[in-house]
Design a protein around this motif. Structure first.
Motif, mmCIF file in Angstrom:
data_model
loop_
_atom_site.group_PDB
_atom_site.id
_atom_site.type_symbol
_atom_site.label_atom_id
_atom_site.label_comp_id
_atom_site.label_asym_id
_atom_site.label_seq_id
_atom_site.Cartn_x
_atom_site.Cartn_y
_atom_site.Cartn_z
ATOM 1 N N ARG A 53 -16.315 34.557 43.004
ATOM 2 C CA ARG A 53 -16.483 34.108 41.409
ATOM 3 C C ARG A 53 -15.669 33.992 41.138
ATOM 4 N NH1 ARG A 53 -22.711 36.490 40.833
ATOM 5 N NH2 ARG A 53 -23.476 35.598 42.389
ATOM 6 N N GLU A 54 -14.055 34.232 40.769
ATOM 7 C CA GLU A 54 -13.907 34.603 39.337
ATOM 8 C C GLU A 54 -12.180 33.489 40.085
ATOM 9 O OE1 GLU A 54 -12.454 38.464 42.859
ATOM 10 O OE2 GLU A 54 -14.353 37.269 41.231
ATOM 11 N N LEU A 55 -12.805 32.478 41.255
ATOM 12 C CA LEU A 55 -12.020 31.780 41.767
ATOM 13 C C LEU A 55 -12.154 30.667 40.496
ATOM 14 C CD1 LEU A 55 -12.337 31.635 45.489
ATOM 15 C CD2 LEU A 55 -10.085 32.523 44.115
ATOM 16 N N VAL A 56 -10.907 30.184 39.995
ATOM 17 C CA VAL A 56 -10.767 28.670 39.156
ATOM 18 C C VAL A 56 -11.127 28.090 40.346
ATOM 19 C CG1 VAL A 56 -9.098 26.913 38.461
ATOM 20 C CG2 VAL A 56 -9.016 29.530 37.841
ATOM 21 N N VAL A 57 -12.304 26.779 40.008
ATOM 22 C CA VAL A 57 -12.585 25.900 41.638
ATOM 23 C C VAL A 57 -11.841 24.308 40.554
ATOM 24 C CG1 VAL A 57 -14.046 24.703 42.835
ATOM 25 C CG2 VAL A 57 -13.877 27.277 43.035
ATOM 26 N N PHE A 58 -11.468 23.533 41.622
ATOM 27 C CA PHE A 58 -11.091 21.753 40.928
ATOM 28 C C PHE A 58 -12.027 21.540 41.875
ATOM 29 C CE2 PHE A 58 -9.690 18.331 41.012
ATOM 30 C CZ PHE A 58 -9.377 17.204 39.507
ATOM 31 N N ASP A 59 -13.517 20.602 41.592
ATOM 32 C CA ASP A 59 -14.627 19.959 42.105
ATOM 33 C C ASP A 59 -14.521 19.158 42.070
ATOM 34 O OD1 ASP A 59 -16.800 19.660 43.793
ATOM 35 O OD2 ASP A 59 -17.687 21.107 43.058
ATOM 36 N N ARG A 60 -14.271 17.631 41.933
ATOM 37 C CA ARG A 60 -14.147 16.766 42.129
ATOM 38 C C ARG A 60 -15.239 15.776 43.197
ATOM 39 N NH1 ARG A 60 -13.013 18.493 38.525
ATOM 40 N NH2 ARG A 60 -12.205 18.256 36.529
ATOM 41 N N THR A 61 -15.157 14.589 43.220
ATOM 42 C CA THR A 61 -15.781 13.554 44.059
ATOM 43 C C THR A 61 -15.721 12.344 42.943
ATOM 44 O OG1 THR A 61 -17.793 14.196 44.144
ATOM 45 C CG2 THR A 61 -18.119 12.331 44.820
ATOM 46 N N LEU A 62 -14.669 11.666 44.648
ATOM 47 C CA LEU A 62 -14.688 10.435 44.331
ATOM 48 C C LEU A 62 -14.488 8.970 45.432
ATOM 49 C CD1 LEU A 62 -10.109 11.636 44.607
ATOM 50 C CD2 LEU A 62 -11.596 10.483 42.470
ATOM 51 N N LYS A 63 -14.241 8.261 45.512
ATOM 52 C CA LYS A 63 -14.980 7.056 46.737
ATOM 53 C C LYS A 63 -14.098 6.736 47.366
ATOM 54 C CE LYS A 63 -17.501 4.568 42.630
ATOM 55 N NZ LYS A 63 -17.719 3.144 42.123
ATOM 56 N N TRP A 64 -14.279 6.959 48.613
ATOM 57 C CA TRP A 64 -13.227 7.255 50.117
ATOM 58 C C TRP A 64 -13.550 6.258 49.683
ATOM 59 C CZ3 TRP A 64 -10.141 9.237 52.894
ATOM 60 C CH2 TRP A 64 -9.922 8.617 53.775
ATOM 61 N N GLY A 65 -11.528 6.099 49.700
ATOM 62 C CA GLY A 65 -10.587 4.133 49.866
ATOM 63 C C GLY A 65 -9.159 4.642 49.906
ATOM 64 N N PRO A 66 -8.268 3.536 49.758
ATOM 65 C CA PRO A 66 -7.270 3.616 49.849
ATOM 66 C C PRO A 66 -6.151 4.420 49.514
ATOM 67 C CG PRO A 66 -7.230 1.584 48.620
ATOM 68 C CD PRO A 66 -8.941 2.308 48.690
ATOM 69 N N GLY A 67 -6.518 5.171 49.477
ATOM 70 C CA GLY A 67 -5.670 6.342 48.303
ATOM 71 C C GLY A 67 -5.645 5.908 47.294
ATOM 72 N N ILE A 68 -4.926 7.343 46.487
ATOM 73 C CA ILE A 68 -4.375 7.199 45.332
ATOM 74 C C ILE A 68 -3.946 6.303 44.859
ATOM 75 C CG2 ILE A 68 -4.361 8.909 43.182
ATOM 76 C CD1 ILE A 68 -6.210 9.734 44.197
ATOM 77 N N ASP A 69 -4.385 5.146 43.591
ATOM 78 C CA ASP A 69 -3.696 4.081 42.580
ATOM 79 C C ASP A 69 -4.014 5.129 41.465
ATOM 80 O OD1 ASP A 69 -3.086 2.240 40.956
ATOM 81 O OD2 ASP A 69 -4.938 1.200 41.995
ATOM 82 N N VAL A 70 -3.060 5.336 40.950
ATOM 83 C CA VAL A 70 -2.606 5.746 39.256
ATOM 84 C C VAL A 70 -2.655 4.941 38.312
ATOM 85 C CG1 VAL A 70 -0.600 7.491 40.111
ATOM 86 C CG2 VAL A 70 -0.244 5.461 39.305
#
Length: 111
Positions: free
Chosen positions: A79-96
């Motif tokens: 429980r003490e872990l830091v969890v970065f939890d995100r949901t993104l749409k599947w697509g062609p990669g990260i676009d900044v």
């Protein structure tokens, strides 16, 4: 998978109140639409479904047994872990240039 082995050895098998456990960051990303996605033959590396989710030998069908095991392992995480939890749409990669993706990267860096 390598990620599964790292998770098991690095987090679940650490004993007691290990300092390493308290400094660990788990990045839990889920992609909306990934399970339904179909790969195009010759798709570029980093865009293939099987690189982000366990698939069966046919390379198209999601390995539901592996998905259930992953969920069980995540449930065993300390429980003490830091969890970065995100949901993104599947697509062609990260676009900044996209606000959603820029926010995702900033939030991850702030963990």
């Amino acid at each position: 998978s390598v990620t599964e082995e790292e998770f098991t050895r690095g987090l679940l098998q650490l004993g007691g109140e290990s300092r390493a456990k308290k400094r660990a960051l788990v990045i839990k990303r889920q992609f909306e639409g990934l399970e339904e996605a179909t790969d195009v033959p010759g798709e570029a590396e980093g865009r293939r479904k099987g690189e982000f989710i366990d698939v069966l030998e046919d390379k198209w069908s999601v390995d539901t047994e592996a998905q259930q095991l992953l969920k069980a392992q995540i449930g065993m995480a300390p429980r003490e872990l830091v969890v970065f939890d995100r949901t993104l749409k599947w697509g062609p990669g990260i676009d900044v240039g996209m606000v959603e993706h820029e926010r995702y990267l900033k939030d991850m860096a702030d963990c």
